[in-house]
Scaffold this active site. Structure first.
Site, PDB file in Angstrom:
ATOM      1  N   HIS A 208       8.683   4.856   5.954  1.00  0.00           N
ATOM      2  CA  HIS A 208       7.393   4.156   5.531  1.00  0.00           C
ATOM      3  C   HIS A 208       7.161   3.744   4.040  1.00  0.00           C
ATOM      4  CE1 HIS A 208       5.428   7.859   5.649  1.00  0.00           C
ATOM      5  NE2 HIS A 208       4.816   6.713   4.482  1.00  0.00           N
TER       6      HIS A 208
HETATM    7  C1  UD1 Z   1      -1.126   5.319   2.815  1.00  0.00           C
HETATM    8  C2  UD1 Z   1      -0.778   5.744   1.303  1.00  0.00           C
HETATM    9  C3  UD1 Z   1       1.050   6.647   1.717  1.00  0.00           C
HETATM   10  C4  UD1 Z   1       0.975   7.392   3.295  1.00  0.00           C
HETATM   11  C5  UD1 Z   1       0.875   6.193   4.204  1.00  0.00           C
HETATM   12  C6  UD1 Z   1       0.879   7.347   5.031  1.00  0.00           C
HETATM   13  C7  UD1 Z   1      -1.481   5.320  -0.562  1.00  0.00           C
HETATM   14  C8  UD1 Z   1      -0.636   3.792  -1.769  1.00  0.00           C
HETATM   15  N1  UD1 Z   1      -0.005   4.990   0.658  1.00  0.00           N
HETATM   16  O1  UD1 Z   1       1.027   4.309   3.220  1.00  0.00           O
HETATM   17  O2  UD1 Z   1       1.165   7.579   0.514  1.00  0.00           O
HETATM   18  O3  UD1 Z   1       2.395   7.960   2.412  1.00  0.00           O
HETATM   19  O4  UD1 Z   1      -0.044   5.643   3.881  1.00  0.00           O
HETATM   20  O5  UD1 Z   1       1.182   6.646   6.465  1.00  0.00           O
HETATM   21  O6  UD1 Z   1      -1.728   5.422  -0.173  1.00  0.00           O
HETATM   22  N2  UD1 Z   1      -1.417  -1.276   8.281  1.00  0.00           N
HETATM   23  C9  UD1 Z   1      -1.712  -0.646   9.451  1.00  0.00           C
HETATM   24  N3  UD1 Z   1      -2.680  -0.196  10.399  1.00  0.00           N
HETATM   25  C10 UD1 Z   1      -3.305   0.684   9.466  1.00  0.00           C
HETATM   26  C11 UD1 Z   1      -2.689   0.394   8.309  1.00  0.00           C
HETATM   27  C12 UD1 Z   1      -1.531   0.149   7.746  1.00  0.00           C
HETATM   28  O7  UD1 Z   1      -1.058  -2.303   9.939  1.00  0.00           O
HETATM   29  O8  UD1 Z   1      -3.742   1.463  10.318  1.00  0.00           O
HETATM   30  C13 UD1 Z   1       0.031  -2.413   8.022  1.00  0.00           C
HETATM   31  C14 UD1 Z   1      -0.376  -2.819   6.780  1.00  0.00           C
HETATM   32  O9  UD1 Z   1       0.098  -4.315   7.108  1.00  0.00           O
HETATM   33  C15 UD1 Z   1      -0.999  -2.455   5.506  1.00  0.00           C
HETATM   34  C16 UD1 Z   1       0.980  -2.127   5.757  1.00  0.00           C
HETATM   35  O10 UD1 Z   1       0.764  -1.525   6.718  1.00  0.00           O
HETATM   36  O11 UD1 Z   1      -1.140  -3.796   4.004  1.00  0.00           O
HETATM   37  C17 UD1 Z   1       0.216  -0.276   4.595  1.00  0.00           C
HETATM   38  O12 UD1 Z   1      -0.693   0.137   5.022  1.00  0.00           O
HETATM   39  P1  UD1 Z   1      -1.156   0.439   3.741  1.00  0.00           P
HETATM   40  O13 UD1 Z   1      -2.117   1.302   3.727  1.00  0.00           O
HETATM   41  O14 UD1 Z   1      -1.054  -0.180   2.086  1.00  0.00           O
HETATM   42  O15 UD1 Z   1      -0.549   2.268   2.633  1.00  0.00           O
HETATM   43  P2  UD1 Z   1       1.217   2.730   4.084  1.00  0.00           P
HETATM   44  O16 UD1 Z   1       2.095   2.474   3.899  1.00  0.00           O
HETATM   45  O17 UD1 Z   1       0.045   2.708   5.367  1.00  0.00           O
HETATM   46  N1  UDP Z   2       2.768  11.925  12.862  1.00  0.00           N
HETATM   47  C1  UDP Z   2       2.188  11.473  13.473  1.00  0.00           C
HETATM   48  N2  UDP Z   2       2.943  10.509  14.423  1.00  0.00           N
HETATM   49  C2  UDP Z   2       3.600   9.477  13.541  1.00  0.00           C
HETATM   50  C3  UDP Z   2       4.390   9.976  12.324  1.00  0.00           C
HETATM   51  C4  UDP Z   2       4.029  10.802  12.216  1.00  0.00           C
HETATM   52  O1  UDP Z   2       1.476  12.113  14.159  1.00  0.00           O
HETATM   53  O2  UDP Z   2       4.355   8.625  14.812  1.00  0.00           O
HETATM   54  C5  UDP Z   2       2.537  13.037  11.763  1.00  0.00           C
HETATM   55  C6  UDP Z   2       3.332  14.154  11.480  1.00  0.00           C
HETATM   56  O3  UDP Z   2       3.266  14.747  12.459  1.00  0.00           O
HETATM   57  C7  UDP Z   2       2.838  13.963   9.794  1.00  0.00           C
HETATM   58  C8  UDP Z   2       1.972  12.903   9.430  1.00  0.00           C
HETATM   59  O4  UDP Z   2       1.173  11.984  10.379  1.00  0.00           O
HETATM   60  O5  UDP Z   2       1.646  15.128  10.123  1.00  0.00           O
HETATM   61  C9  UDP Z   2       2.663  12.282   8.222  1.00  0.00           C
HETATM   62  O6  UDP Z   2       2.159  10.699   8.434  1.00  0.00           O
HETATM   63  P1  UDP Z   2       3.196   9.820   6.738  1.00  0.00           P
HETATM   64  O7  UDP Z   2       4.429  10.570   7.632  1.00  0.00           O
HETATM   65  O8  UDP Z   2       2.542   9.192   7.478  1.00  0.00           O
HETATM   66  O9  UDP Z   2       2.510   9.890   5.041  1.00  0.00           O
HETATM   67  P2  UDP Z   2       3.404  11.174   4.714  1.00  0.00           P
HETATM   68  O10 UDP Z   2       3.451  12.544   5.072  1.00  0.00           O
HETATM   69  O11 UDP Z   2       4.705  10.315   4.288  1.00  0.00           O
HETATM   70  O12 UDP Z   2       1.995  10.560   3.473  1.00  0.00           O
END
Ligand code: UD1
Ligand code: UDP
Length: 362
Positions: A208
């Site tokens: 992601h």
């Molecule tokens: C965010 C964090 C990242 C973390 C990740 C965990 C920042 C800059 N990024 O990234 O560090 O690793 O979360 O998963 O804080 N969206 C949905 N539903 C949601 C959330 C997001 O549909 O509940 C979609 C939207 O289209 C959005 C995109 O995902 O624009 C990105 O979401 P965003 O919260 O900006 O960043 P993540 O990629 O989720």
């Molecule tokens: N995770 C989860 N469901 C999923 C994928 C990940 O519960 O489908 C959990 C995973 O076990 C870990 C955390 O989410 O604890 C990692 O989150 P993510 O990869 O979104 O973010 P990052 O760690 O890269 O910030």
């Protein structure tokens, strides 16, 4: 002395998971605490289901910020948290990790002269391209207490001139979270049966990171590598898909190759079950690099760098980048590794160490 009032800020799936042991520690000690949720993540699979799986209390305040550009998201969180902190007047604000929620929470507290504790301080990828690198550096530099998960993280902070008196070596709360939830996952989760998976006969993959999925050639490489790996091993690759990734796959008109079992984001218990029984995990997630190391499951990281070098040193993880040939080679390498490496992230008592430090320094 009146009891100390603690605010815990969360916003995304990994923050909810890694903050959960600290929340439970506050509950166990009957401390005065409350949660603020920015709602940066709001899709139920990344939010409500994770709260439910972890059995943690509902936030007292939900900021409902949702998605947006970095400036919009950070700005909205900052404005909305500030109002709450002015009303609630906590003694300390705890943030965890490196998201926009962390940066905004830390800035809001700093400007109000409220103490900040940064959990998982000192992680560095040394890649300023990553939004998370900017967030964690800034959060560390305005924190009063930095809870470093490893000695390497502590050293990184000291090298940046931060006072060793403010840095506490804690271990990572993800070890606590796994210890607390794995037994439950094993007894409750039916996911292997539901997805018709045999233990150790499938791969698991998540990706992601914007630098991978917002970049069409890189995204194409990752998808084609996964397709080839599934073909070579004749095993499925289960791929719980992050909403950001799904959005980009559609936008770039890409398709999932045969062999990839695309599924929605999983609840934490189901995900732990999938992870702990996989033959190998391919990911660009930060937290999953740590979890695979703790669970003794080989990991191939789809990035050129990592802020978790401890996993590479332990032998649980390898950096493959996004070239499909390199990914295949790294899978071969990791499948030959002995998986009896030592977990470098502590003994699962990080939350207790964090709360002890907060109480002793107040
Ligand atoms: C965010 C964090 C990242 C973390 C990740 C965990 C920042 C800059 N990024 O990234 O560090 O690793 O979360 O998963 O804080 N969206 C949905 N539903 C949601 C959330 C997001 O549909 O509940 C979609 C939207 O289209 C959005 C995109 O995902 O624009 C990105 O979401 P965003 O919260 O900006 O960043 P993540 O990629 O989720
Ligand atoms: N995770 C989860 N469901 C999923 C994928 C990940 O519960 O489908 C959990 C995973 O076990 C870990 C955390 O989410 O604890 C990692 O989150 P993510 O990869 O979104 O973010 P990052 O760690 O890269 O910030």
């Amino acid at each position: 002395m009146p009891p100390i009032k603690i605010t815990l800020v969360v916003g995304t799936r990994p923050e909810i998971i890694k903050m959960s042991p600290v929340i439970k520690e506050c509950q166990a000690r009957n401390l005065s605490f409350f949660l603020i949720h920015s709602n940066q993540h709001y899709t139920p699979a990344l939010d409500a289901i994770i709260f439910e799986d972890l059995d943690i209390p509902h936030p007292r305040h939900n900021l409902r910020v949702g998605s947006g550009t970095h400036g919009t998201q950070t700005g909205k969180i900052l404005m909305r948290i500030e109002k709450i902190l002015m009303r609630e007047k906590p003694d300390i604000v705890l943030v965890q990790g490196d998201t926009n929620t962390v940066l905004a929470g830390a800035l809001a507290a700093k400007k109000l002269h409220i103490k900040i504790g940064h959990i998982e301080a000192g992680l560095r990828s040394y890649s300023a391209e990553m939004p998370e690198e900017i967030n964690r550096v800034l959060a560390d530099h305005c924190s009063d207490l930095m809870f470093a998960p490893t000695a390497k993280a502590k050293m990184a902070l000291v090298r940046e001139g931060l006072s060793p008196k403010k840095i506490i070596l804690t271990g990572n709360t993800i070890v606590d979270a796994i210890r607390q939830n794995l037994p439950m996952a094993e007894s409750r989760s039916k996911i292997l049966h539901k997805f018709k998976l045999d233990r150790q006969k499938y791969f698991l993959s998540t990706f992601h990171r914007p630098e991978n999925v917002d970049n069409k050639p890189k995204l194409k490489n990752i998808l084609s590598a996964l397709g080839e790996i599934s073909k070579i091993f004749s095993w499925p690759i289960v791929c719980p898909i992050h909403p950001r990734t799904l959005k980009k796959i559609k936008e770039f008109s890409q398709a999932f190759p045969a062999g990839i079992q695309v599924v929605p984001p999983m609840g934490y218990l189901d995900f732990l079950m999938l992870e702990s029984n996989a033959k190998l995990v391919l990911t660009d997630s930060g937290g999953i690099q740590e979890e695979t190391c703790i669970l003794n499951i080989p990991c191939v990281t789809l990035r050129d760098n990592t802020e978790r070098p401890e996993t590479i040193l332990a032998g649980s993880n390898i950096l493959a980048g996004t070239n499909s040939e390199a990914i295949r080679r790294c899978v071969d390498t990791m499948l030959q590794r002995n998986t009896n490496w030592q977990n470098p992230f502590g003994s699962g008592k990080a939350a207790a160490v964090i709360i002890d430090a907060i109480l002793s320094k107040s």
